[in-house]
Design a protein around this motif. Sequence first.
Motif, mmCIF file in Angstrom:
data_model
loop_
_atom_site.group_PDB
_atom_site.id
_atom_site.type_symbol
_atom_site.label_atom_id
_atom_site.label_comp_id
_atom_site.label_asym_id
_atom_site.label_seq_id
_atom_site.Cartn_x
_atom_site.Cartn_y
_atom_site.Cartn_z
ATOM 1 N N GLU A 1 65.488 -81.817 38.955
ATOM 2 C CA GLU A 1 66.198 -81.581 40.202
ATOM 3 C C GLU A 1 65.285 -80.887 41.219
ATOM 4 O OE1 GLU A 1 70.764 -81.115 38.508
ATOM 5 O OE2 GLU A 1 69.780 -79.434 39.495
ATOM 6 N N ARG A 2 65.661 -81.047 42.465
ATOM 7 C CA ARG A 2 64.930 -80.358 43.520
ATOM 8 C C ARG A 2 65.039 -78.845 43.323
ATOM 9 N NH1 ARG A 2 67.025 -82.242 49.032
ATOM 10 N NH2 ARG A 2 68.873 -81.131 48.259
ATOM 11 N N GLU A 3 63.947 -78.153 43.560
ATOM 12 C CA GLU A 3 63.862 -76.713 43.299
ATOM 13 C C GLU A 3 63.464 -75.966 44.558
ATOM 14 O OE1 GLU A 3 61.289 -73.702 40.350
ATOM 15 O OE2 GLU A 3 60.675 -75.776 40.647
ATOM 16 N N PHE A 4 64.139 -74.870 44.820
ATOM 17 C CA PHE A 4 63.765 -73.999 45.934
ATOM 18 C C PHE A 4 62.444 -73.315 45.619
ATOM 19 C CE2 PHE A 4 64.068 -71.114 49.369
ATOM 20 C CZ PHE A 4 63.716 -69.861 48.893
ATOM 21 N N VAL A 5 61.540 -73.315 46.580
ATOM 22 C CA VAL A 5 60.241 -72.662 46.414
ATOM 23 C C VAL A 5 60.160 -71.392 47.258
ATOM 24 C CG1 VAL A 5 57.753 -72.875 46.727
ATOM 25 C CG2 VAL A 5 59.083 -74.829 45.884
ATOM 26 N N SER A 6 60.432 -71.531 48.546
ATOM 27 C CA SER A 6 60.274 -70.375 49.424
ATOM 28 C C SER A 6 60.939 -70.637 50.756
ATOM 29 C CB SER A 6 58.778 -70.085 49.635
ATOM 30 O OG SER A 6 58.587 -68.912 50.395
ATOM 31 N N TYR B 1 68.339 -69.167 63.151
ATOM 32 C CA TYR B 1 68.136 -67.887 62.458
ATOM 33 C C TYR B 1 68.660 -67.871 61.021
ATOM 34 C CZ TYR B 1 67.585 -66.689 67.347
ATOM 35 O OH TYR B 1 67.207 -66.685 68.651
ATOM 36 N N TYR B 2 69.176 -68.983 60.522
ATOM 37 C CA TYR B 2 69.792 -69.009 59.198
ATOM 38 C C TYR B 2 68.746 -69.302 58.140
ATOM 39 C CZ TYR B 2 72.940 -70.306 55.429
ATOM 40 O OH TYR B 2 73.599 -70.380 54.230
ATOM 41 N N VAL B 3 68.682 -68.447 57.115
ATOM 42 C CA VAL B 3 67.731 -68.645 56.018
ATOM 43 C C VAL B 3 68.503 -69.096 54.784
ATOM 44 C CG1 VAL B 3 65.960 -67.601 54.567
ATOM 45 C CG2 VAL B 3 66.231 -66.840 56.946
ATOM 46 N N GLY B 4 68.288 -70.307 54.358
ATOM 47 C CA GLY B 4 68.995 -70.833 53.203
ATOM 48 C C GLY B 4 68.124 -70.881 51.963
ATOM 49 N N LEU B 5 68.776 -70.816 50.819
ATOM 50 C CA LEU B 5 68.067 -70.887 49.548
ATOM 51 C C LEU B 5 68.405 -72.155 48.772
ATOM 52 C CD1 LEU B 5 68.451 -67.189 48.320
ATOM 53 C CD2 LEU B 5 66.751 -68.170 49.864
ATOM 54 N N ARG B 6 69.281 -72.955 49.313
ATOM 55 C CA ARG B 6 69.679 -74.193 48.660
ATOM 56 C C ARG B 6 69.349 -75.384 49.545
ATOM 57 N NH1 ARG B 6 74.729 -71.875 48.795
ATOM 58 N NH2 ARG B 6 75.428 -73.760 49.884
ATOM 59 N N GLY B 7 69.092 -76.507 48.902
ATOM 60 C CA GLY B 7 68.752 -77.701 49.651
ATOM 61 C C GLY B 7 69.847 -78.168 50.584
ATOM 62 N N ASP B 8 71.118 -77.971 50.194
ATOM 63 C CA ASP B 8 72.217 -78.441 51.045
ATOM 64 C C ASP B 8 72.390 -77.581 52.291
ATOM 65 O OD1 ASP B 8 75.009 -77.168 49.024
ATOM 66 O OD2 ASP B 8 73.290 -76.162 49.935
ATOM 67 N N GLN B 9 71.628 -76.528 52.405
ATOM 68 C CA GLN B 9 71.663 -75.684 53.595
ATOM 69 C C GLN B 9 70.628 -76.106 54.624
ATOM 70 O OE1 GLN B 9 71.159 -72.028 51.350
ATOM 71 N NE2 GLN B 9 73.298 -71.458 51.691
ATOM 72 N N TYR B 10 69.893 -77.146 54.323
ATOM 73 C CA TYR B 10 68.868 -77.656 55.222
ATOM 74 C C TYR B 10 69.215 -79.068 55.649
ATOM 75 C CZ TYR B 10 66.037 -73.627 54.052
ATOM 76 O OH TYR B 10 65.577 -72.342 53.903
ATOM 77 N N LYS B 11 69.007 -79.332 56.921
ATOM 78 C CA LYS B 11 69.371 -80.644 57.457
ATOM 79 C C LYS B 11 68.173 -81.572 57.599
ATOM 80 C CE LYS B 11 71.712 -82.844 61.360
ATOM 81 N NZ LYS B 11 72.497 -82.633 62.601
ATOM 82 N N TYR B 12 67.030 -81.019 57.926
ATOM 83 C CA TYR B 12 65.859 -81.840 58.237
ATOM 84 C C TYR B 12 64.805 -81.666 57.142
ATOM 85 C CZ TYR B 12 68.181 -81.724 62.743
ATOM 86 O OH TYR B 12 69.112 -81.816 63.739
ATOM 87 N N TRP B 13 64.195 -82.784 56.775
ATOM 88 C CA TRP B 13 63.226 -82.795 55.692
ATOM 89 C C TRP B 13 61.994 -83.578 56.075
ATOM 90 C CZ3 TRP B 13 64.188 -80.231 51.066
ATOM 91 C CH2 TRP B 13 65.477 -79.715 50.937
ATOM 92 N N GLY B 14 60.853 -83.137 55.593
ATOM 93 C CA GLY B 14 59.650 -83.911 55.754
ATOM 94 C C GLY B 14 59.580 -85.016 54.724
ATOM 95 N N GLN B 15 58.488 -85.777 54.788
ATOM 96 C CA GLN B 15 58.335 -86.917 53.891
ATOM 97 C C GLN B 15 57.815 -86.509 52.527
ATOM 98 O OE1 GLN B 15 56.104 -85.976 56.048
ATOM 99 N NE2 GLN B 15 54.106 -86.172 55.036
ATOM 100 N N GLY B 16 57.314 -85.293 52.419
ATOM 101 C CA GLY B 16 56.809 -84.788 51.151
ATOM 102 C C GLY B 16 55.319 -84.986 51.000
#
Length: 125
Positions: free
Chosen positions: A44-49, A103-118
């Motif tokens: 599963e996707r893992e939070f890094v930082s 200003y919102y700091v999330g620790l879970r993937g569902d708290q982020y809307k935009y993603w890079g390509q990796g």
Amino acid sequence: QVQLVESGGGLVQAGGSLRLSCVASGRTFSSYAMGWFRQAPGKEREFVSAINVYGDSPVYGDSVKGRFTISRDNAKNTVYLQMNSLKPEDTAVYYCAAPDRRYYVGLRGDQYKYWGQGTQVTVST
């Protein structure tokens, strides 16, 4: 349209270092926290930082604490992930991510809307 572009991945031996970069565009970078996640094959996707808009009070996942450092340069619309003392278990695709709330700091993937390509990071033994 928010765009995130990662770079800096590659192949490195265990114990080595890499620095990932993520350049953001499409909105006022300095008003949003940024995060890094990773996903290894079959896992599963893992939070890094994550880092807040001021660049202080960084947050790290337990598996990378003391080895990785997140930072940001608001003048360059860029967030970095310095990875030291790399281990084979750090092998994964690394993604930077941005939330849609200021200003919102999330620790879970569902708290982020935009993603890079990796960007692929491979650590050999």
